[in-house]
Write a protein that holds these residues in place. Sequence first.
Motif, PDB file in Angstrom:
ATOM      1  N   PHE A 236       0.709  -1.213   0.042  1.00 52.80           N
ATOM      2  CA  PHE A 236      -0.165  -0.122   0.003  1.00 52.80           C
ATOM      3  C   PHE A 236       0.910   1.407   0.130  1.00 52.80           C
ATOM      4  O   PHE A 236       0.325   2.327  -0.112  1.00 52.80           O
ATOM      5  N   ASP A 238       3.253   4.184  -1.234  1.00 49.69           N
ATOM      6  CA  ASP A 238       3.666   4.824  -2.459  1.00 49.69           C
ATOM      7  C   ASP A 238       5.139   4.855  -2.762  1.00 49.69           C
ATOM      8  O   ASP A 238       5.887   5.746  -2.149  1.00 49.69           O
ATOM      9  N   LYS A 324      -2.371   9.579  -0.455  1.00 46.95           N
ATOM     10  CA  LYS A 324      -2.662   8.502  -1.449  1.00 46.95           C
ATOM     11  C   LYS A 324      -2.461   7.194  -0.856  1.00 46.95           C
ATOM     12  O   LYS A 324      -3.157   6.204  -1.228  1.00 46.95           O
ATOM     13  N   GLU A 325      -1.802   7.022   0.126  1.00 45.21           N
ATOM     14  CA  GLU A 325      -1.351   5.711   0.938  1.00 45.21           C
ATOM     15  C   GLU A 325      -2.551   5.328   1.564  1.00 45.21           C
ATOM     16  O   GLU A 325      -3.249   4.329   1.723  1.00 45.21           O
ATOM     17  N   ARG A 328      -5.532   3.906  -0.492  1.00 47.69           N
ATOM     18  CA  ARG A 328      -5.300   2.628  -0.814  1.00 47.69           C
ATOM     19  C   ARG A 328      -5.582   1.654   0.305  1.00 47.69           C
ATOM     20  O   ARG A 328      -6.413   0.714   0.085  1.00 47.69           O
ATOM     21  N   HIS A 331      -9.175   1.531   0.584  1.00 51.18           N
ATOM     22  CA  HIS A 331      -9.738   0.711  -0.792  1.00 51.18           C
ATOM     23  C   HIS A 331     -10.415   1.526  -1.535  1.00 51.18           C
ATOM     24  O   HIS A 331     -11.440   1.276  -2.236  1.00 51.18           O
ATOM     25  N   LYS A 334      -8.704   3.164  -7.711  1.00 52.18           N
ATOM     26  CA  LYS A 334      -7.254   3.689  -8.103  1.00 52.18           C
ATOM     27  C   LYS A 334      -7.450   5.264  -8.651  1.00 52.18           C
ATOM     28  O   LYS A 334      -6.451   5.936  -8.455  1.00 52.18           O
TER      29      LYS A 334
END
Length: 479
Positions: A236, A238, A324-325, A328, A331, A334
Amino acid sequence: MNVCEFFSGIGGLRSSIPKEIKINKVISYDTSPVTNKVYIHNFGKEDIRQKLIETVMPDEMDKEEFDIILMSPPCQPYTKTRASLQKDEKDKRSKGFLYTMKMLMNMSHLPKYIFLENVKGFINSNCLLLFKEALVKLKYSFKCFLLSPIQFGIPNNRTRFYMICERSNRFFEVKDFDFSNNNYLTLIDSPSSSSSSNNNENNNNNSKPLLEYNKCYTYLENNDIFNSDVQPLNNFIDDEISDEELQQFLIPEKILKKNWAKGLSVVGKYDKTTFCFTRGYSKVYHVSSGSLFFNNAPHSFQENPLDKSDMTKYVNTIRFFTPKELLRLFHFPKDFSFPDNTSLRDKYKVIGNSVNVLVINQVLKYLLSTFDPIKKNYNSKNDLELPKDLIIIKKNQKKILRNQNTTSIPPFMYYYRVLNGLSTYNFKIIRPKQPQKKKQKPKSPDQNSINDSSLSKSSNYSSPGNTLILYYKVISNIS
């Protein structure tokens, strides 16, 4: 499918709808300019309504013919933190959720499905009891869960309350009560009144509102990814972030010098767990707001704990997870992104207030397995028949009338499903308050009928031996 999204935030609920469900339209309601800006950036402005839930009229909802209502009401009234006062239904932030109950009661066309998400503390709230009562009156069955992303392979502990509702008898099931010591089951007009110290009759330590006995499951049955292996955090992280960008996420030395910094949660790429990330992440330095990330960790800190005797030696090494992480870990799709002018603080805030898309996706798959895209999935209030195998219990009747063919409901009666049992059990019925009527001449008693005068305010019933085990759910309460 026609979808209504209350308290929509940045669109986590919408993003959770299973891909196999074809969406016809989504209408979302939220008042936050920040979250609405992010929502519009990802889904378009035609779907969002920036207005209070309390201003949404029942006829407006009827017109849209929604198949499902998704909602994630404000969690602060039920959150166990210093800043939250846990005022429950008395908190002004609960007004919107309380209004949804009133709105549902006044709608002509009800959605077949309702989904609700909130913090773990919501399970003990009066708001939930009131919501259950409204659902029962509207002939919804429901099922409650306490689930965390880590149960679905995501390395994040974020236990949340999930409730799925369907306007059918799908989720009614047997509940094993503890009838020892002649405990009573109390049926009351309003769940919240059971906690009133002024009502001595309802304030019995051995009595609880029947709706409180609902199960809350900590697992999701028939699910392929439940209890799957937890992924390492490395999946997960970046890897494309530059050293220049990384500077804004590093923990300052002045923070690492603090003695309390030794208590911070620090994880590495080999670890498989993190603390729950909240809206206070990056602003509040505490394990309760989320874990920190150790760049280039040599091993798993779960197996070999980090030496925290001197935290300053980790300057330029320990940092916050990037937005951004976090997306992820939550969930999100994208291609989900933020408008260019969104501040870093606002990004952390709206993500912390959001939901885990994967968990809700799996719960919705379970709920919507009965969805029929051809048949209408919204219902008129009167188009749902009562079950035929109900048993009616009347005042002063030892005989239990089985398999009633009628679906008409005499006043002041409660309907139950029952099973054969091995013991004699007692239960107590308290009649909801009714407006006073003019006195009439007494009529001769009729065992096959019941009227207002024939039911006392509080009556004790005993099964006629070897007969009753009560189901955990009131099928219908008609006053």
